[in-house]
Motif scaffolding. Structure first.
Motif, PDB file in Angstrom:
ATOM      1  N   ASP A 191     -15.027  23.001 -21.266  1.00  0.00           N
ATOM      2  CA  ASP A 191     -14.652  24.423 -21.215  1.00  0.00           C
ATOM      3  C   ASP A 191     -15.901  25.282 -21.219  1.00  0.00           C
ATOM      4  N   SER A 192     -15.782  26.429 -20.580  1.00  0.00           N
ATOM      5  CA  SER A 192     -16.872  27.408 -20.675  1.00  0.00           C
ATOM      6  C   SER A 192     -16.293  28.811 -20.738  1.00  0.00           C
ATOM      7  N   ALA A 193     -16.962  29.663 -21.513  1.00  0.00           N
ATOM      8  CA  ALA A 193     -16.553  31.065 -21.587  1.00  0.00           C
ATOM      9  C   ALA A 193     -17.087  31.844 -20.382  1.00  0.00           C
ATOM     10  N   ILE A 194     -17.948  31.203 -19.597  1.00  0.00           N
ATOM     11  CA  ILE A 194     -18.493  31.885 -18.416  1.00  0.00           C
ATOM     12  C   ILE A 194     -17.487  31.760 -17.275  1.00  0.00           C
ATOM     13  N   ASP A 195     -17.159  32.868 -16.673  1.00  0.00           N
ATOM     14  CA  ASP A 195     -16.181  32.876 -15.585  1.00  0.00           C
ATOM     15  C   ASP A 195     -16.764  32.177 -14.363  1.00  0.00           C
ATOM     16  N   GLY A 196     -15.931  31.532 -13.563  1.00  0.00           N
ATOM     17  CA  GLY A 196     -16.431  30.907 -12.341  1.00  0.00           C
ATOM     18  C   GLY A 196     -15.786  29.564 -12.104  1.00  0.00           C
ATOM     19  N   GLN A 197     -16.350  28.788 -11.182  1.00  0.00           N
ATOM     20  CA  GLN A 197     -15.766  27.511 -10.789  1.00  0.00           C
ATOM     21  C   GLN A 197     -16.718  26.346 -11.022  1.00  0.00           C
ATOM     22  N   GLY A 198     -17.879  26.601 -11.612  1.00  0.00           N
ATOM     23  CA  GLY A 198     -18.922  25.575 -11.696  1.00  0.00           C
ATOM     24  C   GLY A 198     -18.548  24.349 -12.500  1.00  0.00           C
ATOM     25  N   MET A 199     -17.624  24.510 -13.434  1.00  0.00           N
ATOM     26  CA  MET A 199     -17.286  23.412 -14.331  1.00  0.00           C
ATOM     27  C   MET A 199     -16.704  22.217 -13.578  1.00  0.00           C
ATOM     28  N   GLU A 200     -15.817  22.510 -12.624  1.00  0.00           N
ATOM     29  CA  GLU A 200     -15.158  21.409 -11.914  1.00  0.00           C
ATOM     30  C   GLU A 200     -16.173  20.589 -11.120  1.00  0.00           C
ATOM     31  N   ALA A 201     -17.116  21.272 -10.465  1.00  0.00           N
ATOM     32  CA  ALA A 201     -18.136  20.563  -9.684  1.00  0.00           C
ATOM     33  C   ALA A 201     -18.973  19.674 -10.606  1.00  0.00           C
ATOM     34  N   ALA A 202     -19.298  20.182 -11.798  1.00  0.00           N
ATOM     35  CA  ALA A 202     -20.110  19.393 -12.737  1.00  0.00           C
ATOM     36  C   ALA A 202     -19.353  18.147 -13.191  1.00  0.00           C
ATOM     37  N   VAL A 203     -18.040  18.304 -13.448  1.00  0.00           N
ATOM     38  CA  VAL A 203     -17.227  17.157 -13.868  1.00  0.00           C
ATOM     39  C   VAL A 203     -17.137  16.129 -12.732  1.00  0.00           C
ATOM     40  N   MET A 204     -16.883  16.604 -11.514  1.00  0.00           N
ATOM     41  CA  MET A 204     -16.798  15.702 -10.341  1.00  0.00           C
ATOM     42  C   MET A 204     -18.104  14.918 -10.177  1.00  0.00           C
ATOM     43  N   ASP A 205     -19.194  15.620 -10.326  1.00  0.00           N
ATOM     44  CA  ASP A 205     -20.510  15.005 -10.150  1.00  0.00           C
ATOM     45  C   ASP A 205     -20.733  13.920 -11.213  1.00  0.00           C
ATOM     46  N   ALA A 206     -20.384  14.255 -12.472  1.00  0.00           N
ATOM     47  CA  ALA A 206     -20.560  13.279 -13.561  1.00  0.00           C
ATOM     48  C   ALA A 206     -19.710  12.033 -13.306  1.00  0.00           C
ATOM     49  N   LEU A 207     -18.478  12.242 -12.847  1.00  0.00           N
ATOM     50  CA  LEU A 207     -17.580  11.106 -12.591  1.00  0.00           C
ATOM     51  C   LEU A 207     -18.060  10.268 -11.403  1.00  0.00           C
ATOM     52  N   ALA A 208     -18.579  10.933 -10.355  1.00  0.00           N
ATOM     53  CA  ALA A 208     -19.082  10.195  -9.175  1.00  0.00           C
ATOM     54  C   ALA A 208     -20.234   9.288  -9.584  1.00  0.00           C
ATOM     55  N   HIS A 209     -21.157   9.831 -10.404  1.00  0.00           N
ATOM     56  CA  HIS A 209     -22.272   9.003 -10.867  1.00  0.00           C
ATOM     57  C   HIS A 209     -21.776   7.854 -11.731  1.00  0.00           C
ATOM     58  N   ALA A 210     -20.809   8.140 -12.612  1.00  0.00           N
ATOM     59  CA  ALA A 210     -20.276   7.092 -13.493  1.00  0.00           C
ATOM     60  C   ALA A 210     -19.632   5.978 -12.661  1.00  0.00           C
ATOM     61  N   HIS A 211     -18.969   6.368 -11.584  1.00  0.00           N
ATOM     62  CA  HIS A 211     -18.337   5.375 -10.710  1.00  0.00           C
ATOM     63  C   HIS A 211     -19.398   4.531 -10.006  1.00  0.00           C
ATOM     64  N   ASP A 212     -20.437   5.205  -9.501  1.00  0.00           N
ATOM     65  CA  ASP A 212     -21.528   4.486  -8.815  1.00  0.00           C
ATOM     66  C   ASP A 212     -22.191   3.480  -9.750  1.00  0.00           C
ATOM     67  N   GLU A 213     -22.272   3.833 -11.024  1.00  0.00           N
ATOM     68  CA  GLU A 213     -22.933   2.937 -11.997  1.00  0.00           C
ATOM     69  C   GLU A 213     -21.991   1.869 -12.530  1.00  0.00           C
ATOM     70  N   GLY A 214     -20.760   1.868 -12.074  1.00  0.00           N
ATOM     71  CA  GLY A 214     -19.809   0.848 -12.516  1.00  0.00           C
ATOM     72  C   GLY A 214     -19.225   1.111 -13.900  1.00  0.00           C
ATOM     73  N   LEU A 215     -19.348   2.353 -14.402  1.00  0.00           N
ATOM     74  CA  LEU A 215     -18.826   2.649 -15.736  1.00  0.00           C
ATOM     75  C   LEU A 215     -17.316   2.839 -15.722  1.00  0.00           C
ATOM     76  N   ILE A 216     -16.791   3.321 -14.595  1.00  0.00           N
ATOM     77  CA  ILE A 216     -15.348   3.597 -14.545  1.00  0.00           C
ATOM     78  C   ILE A 216     -14.723   2.941 -13.309  1.00  0.00           C
ATOM     79  N   ASP A 217     -13.452   2.566 -13.463  1.00  0.00           N
ATOM     80  CA  ASP A 217     -12.717   1.968 -12.336  1.00  0.00           C
ATOM     81  C   ASP A 217     -12.164   3.062 -11.438  1.00  0.00           C
ATOM     82  N   ASP A 218     -11.758   4.160 -12.061  1.00  0.00           N
ATOM     83  CA  ASP A 218     -11.064   5.219 -11.311  1.00  0.00           C
ATOM     84  C   ASP A 218     -11.053   6.469 -12.199  1.00  0.00           C
ATOM     85  N   ALA A 219     -10.696   7.613 -11.618  1.00  0.00           N
ATOM     86  CA  ALA A 219     -10.603   8.839 -12.422  1.00  0.00           C
ATOM     87  C   ALA A 219      -9.668   9.821 -11.745  1.00  0.00           C
ATOM     88  N   VAL A 220      -9.020  10.656 -12.561  1.00  0.00           N
ATOM     89  CA  VAL A 220      -8.250  11.780 -12.008  1.00  0.00           C
ATOM     90  C   VAL A 220      -8.737  13.054 -12.685  1.00  0.00           C
TER      91      VAL A 220
END
Ligand code: ZN
Length: 478
Positions: free
Chosen positions: A281-310
Motif C-alpha cells: 500500500d502507498s498513501a501516494i496517489d498513482g499506479q506505480g505500486m502495481e508495476a513494482a509488484v509485477m516486477d518483483a514477481l517476474a524476478h522471483a519467477h525467473d529465479e525459480g522462487l515461485i511456481d505461479d502468481a496472481v
C-alpha cells in the motif's frame, strides 16, 4: 446490602445483567464454561472507578471483557466472578487530523474505529479477522497483532496514552497525544498485553497513519517455504516499507477453505505446496505500486522462487484472495478436531521449525495433518494440527498434551514464543512458567503491587504468587 443490590444501585437496570448471559460466557473454542455472578455494563470511566471500589469492598473478582473474541480464555469468567463489559463505552471522544491521533473508549469495535478515521483520510493500522466484534480495549489488553504487524507493529506500537482504572479505584489518565514523553517509566506498556490483570483500560489515545491511496494484493505459489522466505526478502527489497502484509498457507488449508466457501475457486490451475499472500500500500496517489509488484514477481519467477502468481486486478478480487486466508480458522472444521498453537519464531527459522515439529509429530501421531498458516512476515504461525483420518475425535483430543509438548519444546529450542498474538489467558498460563521463572516472578510481584487483593482477572496469565500461597499456609497453621 448484598453485592447484587449494591451493583444494581450503582449501574441501574441497563448496566447490570443477571440473566441471559450466554453471549458473555460462550467463547469461540468452547473450552471454558464458568457461571459468572452477573455482567456489569458501566457507561463511563467514573462508573468503572465506582464499580472497582465496590468490588474491592465486597472482594468480588472482576473479569474485563471486550468483544469476547479471544482464544485463550482471557475474557472468560470462572464461577461467581463479575464480568465487566465495556460495550456501553464506545465513543470516539476526539479525532485530531492535524496530530493524526484519536482518543477512543475501550468498547468501540476495531471496525467502527477504522471506519471513523477512514472518513477523515486516516488509517488505524490494525487488521484482524474479528475486527467487527473485537474492541479497542480488548485488542490493547491482549496486544493483538494481526495481518499488518510486518509494517506497523502490534497494538502496542499504536498507543500514545491510556486511561486506566486501578485496583484502588483511582483513574490513571494519560491520554495526551505526545510522541515524545520520557518523563519516567512508560507505565502504559505494563497494562498493554496484561490481559486485564493489572488495571482496567477505559480509553486510549492512538496514533493514526495516512489512508493508502493505492493498494495491490497478490498471491504467489511456492514449492517450499525456503523459497517463500526468499520471496519475502525480494518483496521487501523491491517494495520497501509499502509491504504491509505477507501471509502464508499450505495447500491443505486451501482445500479446507474451498470446502467451506461454496463460491470460492482455487486461484491456481495447478496446486503448489504453499501460497504466499501479500499486500503493498502507498498513501501516494498513482499506479506505480502495481508495476513494482509485477516486477518483483517476474524476478522471483525467473529465479525459480515461485511456481505461479496472481495479482488482483480489482478490489473484489483482492478481497476474495484475502477471504481464502481469513477463512482458514472457520474452515478447519472440515478436517475434524484441530489442536491449535499460536506461536512465533525468528522468521528465518520457520522452515527448520516446521521440518522438526512435523517429523516428531508424525512419529508420535501417525497420520496427523499439520495445517500451519499465518503471518510469514513477522514469524507468527498458527500451527494447527488436524486429526488423522480414521482416528476418533476423543482419541485425538487425548493426545493434545503430547502434541503440545512436542510443539513447545521445538519452539523454545529455536528461540520462539509459545504465545504470539492471542495471549496467555488461562490456556497457556502454566506453559508460560516453564523455563521463565525469573520473568514470571517479576510479573507476579508487579501483580501483587498493583492489585494486592488479586481481584483483576484472577488466575489469568500468572497464577497467584507462591509467596501469597505460603502466607496463606502460615495463617492456616497458626
Ligand atoms: Zn493471526
Amino acid at each position: 446490602m448484598t453485592i447484587l443490590s449494591d451493583l444494581h444501585q450503582l449501574l441501574g437496570a441497563d448496566g447490570l445483567l443477571e440473566s441471559g448471559l450466554d453471549r458473555y460466557v460462550s467463547e469461540p473454542r468452547g473450552r471454558y464454561h464458568g457461571r459468572p455472578l452477573a455482567v456489569a455494563r458501566p457507561g463511563s470511566t467514573e462508573q468503572v472507578a465506582e464499580l472497582v471500589r465496590l468490588c474491592s469492598k465486597h472482594r468480588l473478582a472482576m473479569v474485563p471483557q471486550g468483544g469476547h473474541t479471544g482464544l485463550v480464555g482471557g475474557g472468560s469468567a470462572l464461577d461467581s466472578e463479575l464480568i465487566i463489559s465495556f460495550e456501553r463505552m464506545r465513543a470516539v471522544r476526539h479525532l485530531d487530523t492535524v496530530d493524526a491521533s484519536v482518543v477512543v473508549e475501550a468498547g468501540c469495535t476495531l471496525a467502527a474505529l477504522r471506519d471513523t478515521v477512514a472518513r477523515a483520510g486516516l488509517l488505524y493500522p490494525l487488521s484482524l479477522a474479528s475486527e467487527g466484534t473485537a474492541t479497542i480495549g480488548g485488542t490493547l489488553a491482549t496486544n493483538a497483532g494481526g495481518n499488518l504487524t510486518i509494517r506497523y507493529g502490534n497494538s502496542r506500537a499504536q498507543v500514545l496514552g491510556l486511561e486506566v482504572v486501578l485496583a484502588s479505584g483511582e483513574v490513571l489518565s494519560e491520554l495526551s497525544p505526545l510522541r515524545k514523553d520520557n518523563s519516567g517509566f512508560d507505565l502504559k506498556h505494563c497494562f498493554i498485553g496484561s490481559e486485564g490483570t493489572l488495571g482496567l483500560i477505559t480509553a486510549a489515545c492512538l496514533a493514526l497513519k495516512p489512508q493508502p491511496a493505492q493498494s495491490v494484493t497478490a498471491m504467489a505459489a511456492c514449492a517450499d517455504l525456503e523459497r517463500g522466505l526468499a520471496l519475502l526478502k525480494r518483496l521487501r527489497a523491491r517494495l520497501g516499507e509499502t509491504l504491509s502484509a505477507c501471509e502464508f498457507m499450505p495447500e491443505l488449508a486451501m482445500q479446507f477453505v474451498l470446502a467451506d466457501q461454496p463460491g470460492a475457486a482455487h486461484p491456481f490451475a495447478k496446486p503448489s505446496a504453499w501460497y504466499v499472500l501479500f499486500q503493498a500500500d502507498s498513501a501516494i496517489d498513482g499506479q506505480g505500486m502495481e508495476a513494482a509488484v509485477m516486477d518483483a514477481l517476474a524476478h522471483a519467477h525467473d529465479e525459480g522462487l515461485i511456481d505461479d502468481a496472481v495479482v488482483a486486478d480489482s478490489l473484489s478480487r483482492a478481497e476474495s484472495l484475502w477471504a481464502l486466508r481469513e477463512g482458514i480458522s472457520a474452515a478447519q472444521k472440515h478436517g475434524g478436531v484441530s489442536l491449535k498453537h499460536d506461536i512465533s519464531l525468528p522468521v528465518a527459522r520457520i522452515p527448520a521449525f516446521l521440518d522438526q515439529a512435523q517429523v516428531a509429530l508424525a512419529e508420535a501421531v501417525p497420520g496427523i495433518r499439520p495445517c500451519p498458516f499465518g503471518h510469514l512476515g513477522d514469524g507468527n504461525i498458527h500451527f494447527n494440527l488436524s486429526q488423522p483420518e480414521g482416528m476418533s475425535a476423543e482419541a485425538f483430543r487425548a493426545l493434545e498434551p503430547d502434541c503440545n509438548r512436542i510443539v513447545f519444546e521445538r519452539v523454545r529450542a529455536l528461540g520462539g514464543s509459545i504465545a504470539a498474538e492471542h495471549g496467555v489467558g488461562l490456556l497457556r498460563r502454566d506453559e508460560l512458567q516453564r523455563g521463565q521463572a525469573l520473568k514470571v516472578s517479576l510479573m507476579q510481584s508487579l501483580k501483587q503491587a498493583w492489585d494486592p487483593q488479586g481481584l483483576f482477572n484472577p488466575g489469568k496469565v500468572v497464577a497467584a504468587t507462591s509467596r501469597k500461597a505460603e502466607q496463606g499456609g502460615d495463617q492456616a497453621s497458626a
